[in-house]
Design a protein around this motif. Structure first.
Motif, PDB file in Angstrom:
ATOM      1  N   ALA A 111      56.980  54.668  37.454  1.00  0.00           N
ATOM      2  CA  ALA A 111      57.064  53.899  38.623  1.00  0.00           C
ATOM      3  C   ALA A 111      56.592  54.323  39.543  1.00  0.00           C
ATOM      4  O   ALA A 111      56.946  56.450  39.828  1.00  0.00           O
ATOM      5  CB  ALA A 111      58.800  53.792  38.757  1.00  0.00           C
ATOM      6  N   GLY A 112      56.200  53.861  41.129  1.00  0.00           N
ATOM      7  CA  GLY A 112      55.546  54.322  41.959  1.00  0.00           C
ATOM      8  C   GLY A 112      54.037  54.401  42.042  1.00  0.00           C
ATOM      9  O   GLY A 112      53.234  54.363  42.738  1.00  0.00           O
ATOM     10  N   ASP A 113      53.692  53.921  40.632  1.00  0.00           N
ATOM     11  CA  ASP A 113      52.052  54.107  40.271  1.00  0.00           C
ATOM     12  C   ASP A 113      51.669  52.409  40.658  1.00  0.00           C
ATOM     13  O   ASP A 113      52.325  51.417  40.616  1.00  0.00           O
ATOM     14  CB  ASP A 113      51.871  54.450  39.185  1.00  0.00           C
ATOM     15  CG  ASP A 113      51.915  56.096  38.463  1.00  0.00           C
ATOM     16  OD1 ASP A 113      52.349  56.273  39.450  1.00  0.00           O
ATOM     17  OD2 ASP A 113      52.205  55.906  37.146  1.00  0.00           O
ATOM     18  N   THR A 114      50.347  52.392  41.141  1.00  0.00           N
ATOM     19  CA  THR A 114      49.412  51.579  41.232  1.00  0.00           C
ATOM     20  C   THR A 114      48.536  50.918  40.340  1.00  0.00           C
ATOM     21  O   THR A 114      48.253  52.012  39.859  1.00  0.00           O
ATOM     22  CB  THR A 114      48.726  50.974  42.864  1.00  0.00           C
ATOM     23  OG1 THR A 114      50.230  51.318  43.681  1.00  0.00           O
ATOM     24  CG2 THR A 114      48.359  50.640  42.543  1.00  0.00           C
ATOM     25  N   LEU A 115      49.027  49.558  39.718  1.00  0.00           N
ATOM     26  CA  LEU A 115      48.075  49.323  38.838  1.00  0.00           C
ATOM     27  C   LEU A 115      46.965  48.005  39.012  1.00  0.00           C
ATOM     28  O   LEU A 115      47.375  47.295  40.242  1.00  0.00           O
ATOM     29  CB  LEU A 115      49.336  48.743  37.819  1.00  0.00           C
ATOM     30  CG  LEU A 115      48.887  47.743  36.261  1.00  0.00           C
ATOM     31  CD1 LEU A 115      47.942  49.356  35.466  1.00  0.00           C
ATOM     32  CD2 LEU A 115      49.479  47.407  35.725  1.00  0.00           C
ATOM     33  N   TYR A 116      45.496  48.770  38.976  1.00  0.00           N
ATOM     34  CA  TYR A 116      44.660  47.938  38.947  1.00  0.00           C
ATOM     35  C   TYR A 116      44.286  47.437  37.878  1.00  0.00           C
ATOM     36  O   TYR A 116      44.440  47.978  36.567  1.00  0.00           O
ATOM     37  CB  TYR A 116      44.381  48.847  39.643  1.00  0.00           C
ATOM     38  CG  TYR A 116      43.829  49.115  41.578  1.00  0.00           C
ATOM     39  CD1 TYR A 116      44.119  48.647  42.216  1.00  0.00           C
ATOM     40  CD2 TYR A 116      44.196  50.530  41.219  1.00  0.00           C
ATOM     41  CE1 TYR A 116      44.355  48.916  43.265  1.00  0.00           C
ATOM     42  CE2 TYR A 116      45.040  50.957  42.206  1.00  0.00           C
ATOM     43  CZ  TYR A 116      44.696  50.436  44.003  1.00  0.00           C
ATOM     44  OH  TYR A 116      45.196  50.540  44.404  1.00  0.00           O
ATOM     45  N   ALA A 117      43.243  46.281  37.563  1.00  0.00           N
ATOM     46  CA  ALA A 117      43.226  45.843  36.838  1.00  0.00           C
ATOM     47  C   ALA A 117      41.668  44.910  36.815  1.00  0.00           C
ATOM     48  O   ALA A 117      40.888  44.778  37.961  1.00  0.00           O
ATOM     49  CB  ALA A 117      43.725  44.775  35.905  1.00  0.00           C
ATOM     50  N   GLU A 118      40.665  45.240  35.409  1.00  0.00           N
ATOM     51  CA  GLU A 118      39.477  44.702  36.080  1.00  0.00           C
ATOM     52  C   GLU A 118      39.247  43.950  34.214  1.00  0.00           C
ATOM     53  O   GLU A 118      40.182  44.236  33.191  1.00  0.00           O
ATOM     54  CB  GLU A 118      38.171  46.012  35.685  1.00  0.00           C
ATOM     55  CG  GLU A 118      38.552  47.135  34.553  1.00  0.00           C
ATOM     56  CD  GLU A 118      37.620  48.192  35.260  1.00  0.00           C
ATOM     57  OE1 GLU A 118      37.068  48.514  34.252  1.00  0.00           O
ATOM     58  OE2 GLU A 118      37.704  48.063  36.375  1.00  0.00           O
ATOM     59  N   THR A 119      38.102  43.342  34.499  1.00  0.00           N
ATOM     60  CA  THR A 119      38.037  42.149  32.892  1.00  0.00           C
ATOM     61  C   THR A 119      36.454  41.285  32.558  1.00  0.00           C
ATOM     62  O   THR A 119      36.143  42.031  33.517  1.00  0.00           O
ATOM     63  CB  THR A 119      38.682  40.783  33.206  1.00  0.00           C
ATOM     64  OG1 THR A 119      39.854  41.237  33.300  1.00  0.00           O
ATOM     65  CG2 THR A 119      38.326  40.003  31.913  1.00  0.00           C
ATOM     66  N   GLU A 120      36.439  43.124  31.413  1.00  0.00           N
ATOM     67  CA  GLU A 120      34.666  42.592  30.801  1.00  0.00           C
ATOM     68  C   GLU A 120      35.055  41.192  29.964  1.00  0.00           C
ATOM     69  O   GLU A 120      35.321  41.269  29.192  1.00  0.00           O
ATOM     70  CB  GLU A 120      34.033  43.441  30.086  1.00  0.00           C
ATOM     71  CG  GLU A 120      32.896  43.610  30.214  1.00  0.00           C
ATOM     72  CD  GLU A 120      32.228  44.622  29.067  1.00  0.00           C
ATOM     73  OE1 GLU A 120      31.343  44.893  28.410  1.00  0.00           O
ATOM     74  OE2 GLU A 120      32.804  45.839  28.781  1.00  0.00           O
ATOM     75  N   CYS A 121      33.848  40.593  30.576  1.00  0.00           N
ATOM     76  CA  CYS A 121      33.683  39.402  29.626  1.00  0.00           C
ATOM     77  C   CYS A 121      32.851  40.165  28.053  1.00  0.00           C
ATOM     78  O   CYS A 121      32.177  40.378  28.598  1.00  0.00           O
ATOM     79  CB  CYS A 121      32.608  37.909  30.248  1.00  0.00           C
ATOM     80  SG  CYS A 121      32.242  36.931  29.244  1.00  0.00           S
ATOM     81  N   THR A 122      33.167  39.825  26.970  1.00  0.00           N
ATOM     82  CA  THR A 122      32.479  40.699  25.712  1.00  0.00           C
ATOM     83  C   THR A 122      32.182  39.696  25.103  1.00  0.00           C
ATOM     84  O   THR A 122      31.475  40.335  23.960  1.00  0.00           O
ATOM     85  CB  THR A 122      33.598  41.077  24.895  1.00  0.00           C
ATOM     86  OG1 THR A 122      34.816  40.191  24.884  1.00  0.00           O
ATOM     87  CG2 THR A 122      33.792  42.428  25.960  1.00  0.00           C
ATOM     88  N   GLY A 123      32.224  38.205  25.192  1.00  0.00           N
ATOM     89  CA  GLY A 123      31.433  37.034  23.946  1.00  0.00           C
ATOM     90  C   GLY A 123      31.154  35.746  24.920  1.00  0.00           C
ATOM     91  O   GLY A 123      32.602  35.753  25.640  1.00  0.00           O
ATOM     92  N   LYS A 124      31.254  34.797  24.390  1.00  0.00           N
ATOM     93  CA  LYS A 124      31.672  33.529  24.419  1.00  0.00           C
ATOM     94  C   LYS A 124      31.022  32.811  23.548  1.00  0.00           C
ATOM     95  O   LYS A 124      29.668  32.423  23.681  1.00  0.00           O
ATOM     96  CB  LYS A 124      31.469  33.286  25.647  1.00  0.00           C
ATOM     97  CG  LYS A 124      29.963  32.634  26.655  1.00  0.00           C
ATOM     98  CD  LYS A 124      30.082  32.626  28.010  1.00  0.00           C
ATOM     99  CE  LYS A 124      28.817  31.579  28.518  1.00  0.00           C
ATOM    100  NZ  LYS A 124      28.388  31.134  30.216  1.00  0.00           N
ATOM    101  N   ARG A 125      31.439  31.544  22.912  1.00  0.00           N
ATOM    102  CA  ARG A 125      30.755  30.145  22.478  1.00  0.00           C
ATOM    103  C   ARG A 125      31.324  28.806  22.798  1.00  0.00           C
ATOM    104  O   ARG A 125      32.449  28.651  22.472  1.00  0.00           O
ATOM    105  CB  ARG A 125      30.469  30.326  21.241  1.00  0.00           C
ATOM    106  CG  ARG A 125      32.224  30.458  19.837  1.00  0.00           C
ATOM    107  CD  ARG A 125      32.026  30.972  18.705  1.00  0.00           C
ATOM    108  NE  ARG A 125      33.710  30.579  17.920  1.00  0.00           N
ATOM    109  CZ  ARG A 125      34.070  29.612  17.969  1.00  0.00           C
ATOM    110  NH1 ARG A 125      33.552  28.769  18.047  1.00  0.00           N
ATOM    111  NH2 ARG A 125      34.454  30.349  17.213  1.00  0.00           N
ATOM    112  N   ALA A 126      30.727  27.759  22.411  1.00  0.00           N
ATOM    113  CA  ALA A 126      31.438  26.532  23.047  1.00  0.00           C
ATOM    114  C   ALA A 126      32.289  26.340  21.239  1.00  0.00           C
ATOM    115  O   ALA A 126      31.908  26.522  20.767  1.00  0.00           O
ATOM    116  CB  ALA A 126      30.201  25.762  23.040  1.00  0.00           C
TER     117      ALA A 126
END
Length: 169
Positions: A111-126
Motif C-alpha cells: 500500500a502506498g506504492d505506485t504501479l506503472y505498466a508497460e506492454t511489449e508486443c512479442t508476436g502476432k499472426r492473422a
C-alpha cells in the motif's frame, strides 16, 4: 472545426487494430496507479481470498521479509497492469482474452506504492479460423515507483483487423 454547420470530426478513443501492433514495440501506459490499503482489502474480500498476508495486519507484521507490511494481493496487481493497458491497446478492438502464461511476481507491492505498466508486443499472426481477426501476443510488465518489476505476464489476445476506411467510426 469543419464547415459552418458546426459539425466536427469525431474521433472515438480506441485501442489498436491488429495491423497497428508492432512486434518488439514497448507501449508505456499512463498514468500509473497508486495502490491503497482499501484497494487491497476490497479486492481481497471481493474475491474471497482469506490469505492473512493481505488482511491481517497484526499477523502479517510478525512474518519475516516484508517489514511488517501487508502484501498487495498479486491478482490485484495482475489485474491492474492489464487494466492500465486497455485504453492504449485494446479498448473496442479486443475480441477475446485467450489466456495468460509465464506469470511471475518477482518483488512485493505494498500500500502506498505506485504501479506503472508497460506492454511489449512479442508476436502476432492473422487468425486461420476467424476472418477479420488476429492473434496478438503481448507481455505486460508492472513496476513500482522505483522501477522494480513487481509483476510480469505473457498474454494471448484476439484482436480485430482494421475495418475498411468506409466502415470506420
Amino acid at each position: 472545426m469543419s464547415g459552418e454547420s458546426g459539425e466536427h470530426k469525431r474521433i472515438p478513443q480506441r485501442g489498436l487494430w491488429f495491423e497497428e501492433f508492432e512486434i518488439g514495440a514497448v507501449y508505456e501506459h499512463s498514468p500509473g496507479r497508486t495502490v491503497t490499503e482499501a484497494d487491497n482489502v476490497l479486492f481481497t474480500t471481493l474475491t474471497m481470498n482469506t490469505q492473512a498476508l493481505h488482511l491481517d495486519a497484526a499477523w502479517a507484521a510478525r512474518q519475516p521479509g516484508f517489514d511488517g507490511q501487508r502484501l498487495i494481493n498479486s491478482m490485484f496487481t495482475l489485474s491492474t497492469i492489464v487494466g492500465l493497458s486497455v485504453a492504449q491497446l485494446t479498448q473496442g478492438t479486443l475480441v477475446a482474452n485467450l489466456g495468460f502464461s509465464d506469470i511471475a511476481f518477482p518483488s512485493p507491492l505494498f500500500a502506498g506504492d505506485t504501479l506503472y505498466a508497460e506492454t511489449e508486443c512479442t508476436g502476432k499472426r492473422a487468425s486461420s479460423s476467424r476472418p477479420g481477426e488476429g492473434i496478438v501476443n503481448i507481455t505486460h510488465i508492472g513496476r513500482n515507483q522505483d522501477g522494480v518489476i513487481v509483476a510480469k505476464a505473457s498474454r494471448a489476445t484476439l484482436v480485430r483487423l482494421a475495418p475498411e476506411e468506409s466502415q470506420r467510426p
